[in-house]
Design a protein around this motif. Structure first.
Motif, mmCIF file in Angstrom:
data_model
loop_
_atom_site.group_PDB
_atom_site.id
_atom_site.type_symbol
_atom_site.label_atom_id
_atom_site.label_comp_id
_atom_site.label_asym_id
_atom_site.label_seq_id
_atom_site.Cartn_x
_atom_site.Cartn_y
_atom_site.Cartn_z
ATOM 1 N N TYR A 353 0.807 -1.226 -0.079
ATOM 2 C CA TYR A 353 -0.095 -0.024 0.016
ATOM 3 C C TYR A 353 0.942 1.135 -0.064
ATOM 4 N N ARG A 354 2.126 1.180 0.700
ATOM 5 C CA ARG A 354 2.951 2.294 0.670
ATOM 6 C C ARG A 354 3.958 2.385 -0.415
ATOM 7 N N ALA A 355 4.281 1.296 -0.837
ATOM 8 C CA ALA A 355 5.234 1.378 -1.983
ATOM 9 C C ALA A 355 5.044 0.195 -2.890
ATOM 10 N N MET A 356 5.144 0.560 -4.256
ATOM 11 C CA MET A 356 4.944 -0.546 -5.366
ATOM 12 C C MET A 356 5.924 -1.783 -4.983
ATOM 13 N N ASP A 357 7.104 -1.605 -4.512
ATOM 14 C CA ASP A 357 7.900 -2.726 -4.174
ATOM 15 C C ASP A 357 7.764 -3.519 -3.241
ATOM 16 N N GLY A 358 6.990 -2.945 -2.329
ATOM 17 C CA GLY A 358 6.534 -3.638 -0.980
ATOM 18 C C GLY A 358 7.702 -4.071 -0.212
ATOM 19 N N GLY A 359 8.811 -3.557 -0.361
ATOM 20 C CA GLY A 359 9.971 -3.990 0.339
ATOM 21 C C GLY A 359 10.343 -5.399 0.062
ATOM 22 N N ALA A 360 9.899 -6.065 -1.244
ATOM 23 C CA ALA A 360 10.036 -7.567 -1.476
ATOM 24 C C ALA A 360 10.702 -7.784 -2.610
ATOM 25 N N VAL A 361 11.361 -6.779 -3.286
ATOM 26 C CA VAL A 361 11.913 -7.179 -4.697
ATOM 27 C C VAL A 361 13.147 -8.223 -4.403
ATOM 28 N N PRO A 362 12.945 -9.216 -5.157
ATOM 29 C CA PRO A 362 13.849 -10.547 -4.928
ATOM 30 C C PRO A 362 15.124 -10.384 -5.929
ATOM 31 N N TRP A 363 15.378 -9.158 -6.519
ATOM 32 C CA TRP A 363 16.912 -9.139 -7.096
ATOM 33 C C TRP A 363 17.536 -7.718 -6.400
ATOM 34 N N PRO A 364 18.602 -7.686 -6.286
ATOM 35 C CA PRO A 364 19.526 -6.771 -5.674
ATOM 36 C C PRO A 364 19.303 -5.363 -6.711
ATOM 37 N N PRO A 365 19.336 -4.230 -6.143
ATOM 38 C CA PRO A 365 19.509 -2.976 -6.738
ATOM 39 C C PRO A 365 20.673 -2.472 -7.452
ATOM 40 N N LEU A 366 20.391 -1.844 -8.359
ATOM 41 C CA LEU A 366 21.444 -1.460 -9.356
ATOM 42 C C LEU A 366 21.842 -0.148 -9.256
ATOM 43 N N LYS A 367 20.903 0.911 -8.949
ATOM 44 C CA LYS A 367 21.189 2.409 -8.946
ATOM 45 C C LYS A 367 21.375 2.901 -7.619
ATOM 46 N N GLU A 368 22.004 4.205 -7.437
ATOM 47 C CA GLU A 368 22.076 4.624 -6.305
ATOM 48 C C GLU A 368 20.990 5.195 -5.506
#
Length: 371
Positions: A353-368
């Motif tokens: 509800y608070r963010a589209m990723d839900g804090g659950a993205v299964p891959w690591p971030p690439l961007k700053e």
């Protein structure tokens, strides 16, 4: 003689040109009177090109100094709701580029302010406003097509790695998502406009090849309240680009295949046996329409002006746009949790509800993480 609508554009990047061209195409019905951009030189060049007199450094100055009937919000997605709220509280309707908001929480804030002020908050979903789409919706509501049975919705686009050189692209906290939020949302909004409320979906999302924190492909299988089933695919890794919708009803199949905007020639109507009269009606109405009219910002803006002049609520208002945003949030929640999601499942205590990723993205971030 009708007084022209006084419009302003906030943000003069690429998409703002489509808004300015739409205002210009409406001729005496609308005037672009002012623009806003943090880059003063870019703002002045944009204003000179499209005939705006005033340039302002921020929306607060714009709303203080100008008498306006409509503000176009054409800034990066993270700023959409804060800017739109300022406009609504100043009594000025806002036409907001997609995605309207970065989360359902933001969307509900916008809905609440629109209801409180009585000022419309509108989202750019221009594919609803082409004549063939309106004809399809009318035929369905009339009952001429019979029950909707099956649908396919595909946004198969292609983006190269340098597309993500802009610092706000490809980041959950600034753009809200990948092709589900920023590309395919136009097609599945039209799907929802035709088929109505969705009931549940099961989805997948992946980052297959592009240098982005967000997904570059997603797909969902959806059940609607009316029993219809659909598949929805959103991609920016597809070299042969196409935007495609297919609807199978009891009495006909209706299809559109285009890229960034359709005309009458992009639609195909195939009657079921015994329903040739339906095809003849479709063909007759298509022949009477403007063959060059494209589903575009111009078609939606014209409909907005018509509604404002008649005292009706223009489309697509925040309450209805929320359903489309909820579909995007449910796609991510289902994909990242690996479970089906029903309409209404994402409540205020849910991370999605608070963010589209839900804090659950299964891959690591690439961007700053900072802009």
């Amino acid at each position: 003689m009708t007084t022209p609508l006084r419009a302003a554009i906030v943000g003069t990047g690429a998409i703002a040109h489509a808004h300015a061209e739409a205002l210009r195409a409406l001729g005496s019905r609308a005037d672009l009177v002012a623009v806003v951009d943090l880059d003063a030189d870019r703002a002045r060049a944009f204003a000179d090109r499209f005939g705006a007199t005033a340039v302002h450094p921020d929306i607060a100055t714009l709303l203080r100094d100008e008498s306006l009937d409509l503000v176009h919000i054409c800034t990066p997605p993270k700023t959409h709701v804060p800017l739109a709220v300022l406009a609504l509280r100043a009594g000025v309707p806002a036409l907001i580029e997609k995605p309207t908001a970065l989360s359902l929480a933001e969307m509900d804030e916008l809905v609440a302010v629109s209801r409180e002020t009585g000022v419309p908050a509108l989202t750019v979903f221009q594919h609803r406003f082409g004549a063939p789409a309106q004809r399809l919706i009318d035929l369905l509501h009339e009952g001429a097509l019979g029950r909707p049975l099956l649908a396919a919705c595909e946004t198969l686009w292609y983006r190269t790695p340098d597309y993500f050189d802009l610092p706000w692209r490809g980041r959950w906290d600034v753009e809200g998502g990948g092709p589900t939020m920023g590309h395919g949302i136009h097609q599945f909004d039209l799907l929802l406009a035709v088929l109505g409320p969705w009931r549940r979906l099961t989805a997948f999302a992946a980052r297959r090849s592009l240098p982005t924190d967000t997904e570059d492909v997603s797909l969902a299988v959806v059940e609607f309240d009316n029993g219809a089933l659909a598949n929805v695919t959103n991609s920016i890794v597809s070299p042969r680009e196409v935007s495609r919708l297919r609807f199978d009803f009891e009495h006909a199949t209706v299809e559109v295949e285009h890229l960034y905007g359709y005309t009458e020639s992009n639609w195909t109507f195939t009657p079921a046996p015994g329903h040739d009269a339906l095809a003849e009606r479709w063909a007759a109405e298509a022949a009477a329409a403007d063959p060059d009219e494209r589903s575009s910002h111009t078609s939606q803006l014209a409909a907005v002006l018509d509604a404002l002049a008649a005292g009706r609520e223009p489309g697509v208002a925040a309450d209805e746009a929320r359903r489309t945003l909820e579909f995007a949030a449910a796609t991510y929640a289902s994909a990242f949790r690996g479970v089906p999601v029903r309409a209404g499942d994402i409540t205020p205590d849910d991370p999605f509800y608070r963010a589209m990723d839900g804090g659950a993205v299964p891959w690591p971030p690439l961007k700053e993480t900072s802009v």
